[in-house]
Write a protein that holds these residues in place. Structure first.
Motif, short mmCIF file in Angstrom:
data_model
loop_
_atom_site.label_atom_id
_atom_site.label_comp_id
_atom_site.label_asym_id
_atom_site.label_seq_id
_atom_site.Cartn_x
_atom_site.Cartn_y
_atom_site.Cartn_z
N VAL A 38 36.35 70.22 9.39
CA VAL A 38 35.13 69.84 10.12
C VAL A 38 34.01 69.49 9.13
O VAL A 38 33.28 68.51 9.33
CB VAL A 38 34.68 70.98 11.06
CG1 VAL A 38 33.38 70.63 11.76
CG2 VAL A 38 35.76 71.27 12.09
N SER A 42 32.18 65.90 8.82
CA SER A 42 30.72 65.79 8.92
C SER A 42 30.13 65.12 7.68
O SER A 42 29.25 64.26 7.78
CB SER A 42 30.10 67.18 9.10
OG SER A 42 30.61 67.82 10.24
N GLY A 45 30.76 61.37 7.76
CA GLY A 45 29.80 60.70 8.63
C GLY A 45 28.45 60.54 7.94
O GLY A 45 27.81 59.47 8.02
N PHE A 46 28.01 61.60 7.24
CA PHE A 46 26.74 61.56 6.52
C PHE A 46 26.77 60.52 5.40
O PHE A 46 25.82 59.74 5.23
CB PHE A 46 26.45 62.95 5.94
CG PHE A 46 25.15 63.06 5.22
CD1 PHE A 46 23.97 63.22 5.92
CD2 PHE A 46 25.10 63.02 3.83
CE1 PHE A 46 22.75 63.32 5.26
CE2 PHE A 46 23.89 63.12 3.16
CZ PHE A 46 22.72 63.27 3.88
#
Length: 202
Positions: A38, A42, A45-46
């Motif tokens: 996860v 994340s 995506g950042f």
């Protein structure tokens, strides 16, 4: 053949709504060993968001403005978090034997995504448009020639490197990550080894 219809059929036949958007997860997923995937997702995506901002404003902005320096630093540290979490994810899944119970597809797709991530980071270093990137490009061109791919990948061609880093590799990488997630959702999270062993003893 209609690719959209074929994709719909594959998803419909292999992925239920509960698999795609689960409301309940097995209790063993609460273990800390399951969090690194996860964090990796994340961070990816950042990195994609900050990378789009950097690409939109260009090198002049992120080299010479305070806001550009800030976003460039966010992108850089996002990459550090991404690779740290990715390595932790790989190591924990290796020691959990995550390829068990027919999950080899998840493992193979994940390894392809890992290899693409390394190449994406490499082109990122080359596309910094500063002294470091020039030095890395000059040193790396001989290695590329020795591997026999110098004719296809020229480390000193900024346009080629930037295209690979900003457009080509990210699209392929995101596609592999999505495929990885679909297979994980389809097969479910891998069970801990201890739980499987204890069930056999019963």
């Amino acid at each position: 053949m209609n690719l959209t219809r074929k994709t719909q059929e594959i998803i419909r036949n292999n992925l239920s709504m509960e698999d795609a958007l689960p409301t309940k997860m097995p209790v063993y997923v609460n273990s800390f060993a399951y969090i690194f995937g996860v964090i990796t997702l994340s961070a990816l995506g950042f990195v994609v968001i900050t990378g789009i901002i950097l690409a939109a404003f260009g090198p002049q902005w992120y080299h010479f403005s305070n806001a550009g320096h800030f976003v460039n630093s966010l992108h850089f540290w996002g990459v550090q978090v991404f690779f740290s979490a990715l390595l932790a994810h790989l190591i924990t899944k290796f020691f959990m034997a995550a390829w068990r119970d027919g999950r080899w597809k998840t493992w193979v797709i994940g390894m392809f995504a890992f290899a693409l991530s390394i190449f994406e980071a490499y082109t990122g270093y080359l596309s910094q448009t500063n002294w470091d990137s020039q030095w890395i490009a000059v040193q790396a061109k001989d290695a590329m020639n020795a591997l026999g791919i110098g004719g296809f990948f020229n480390t000193m061609n900024t346009g080629q490197v930037l295209t690979l880093h900003v457009a080509v590799i990210p699209l392929i990488l995101v596609a592999f990550v999505l495929l990885h997630l679909i297979v994980v959702r389809s097969d479910g999270p891998v069970k801990p080894i201890e739980e499987k062993d204890s069930r056999r003893k019963k």
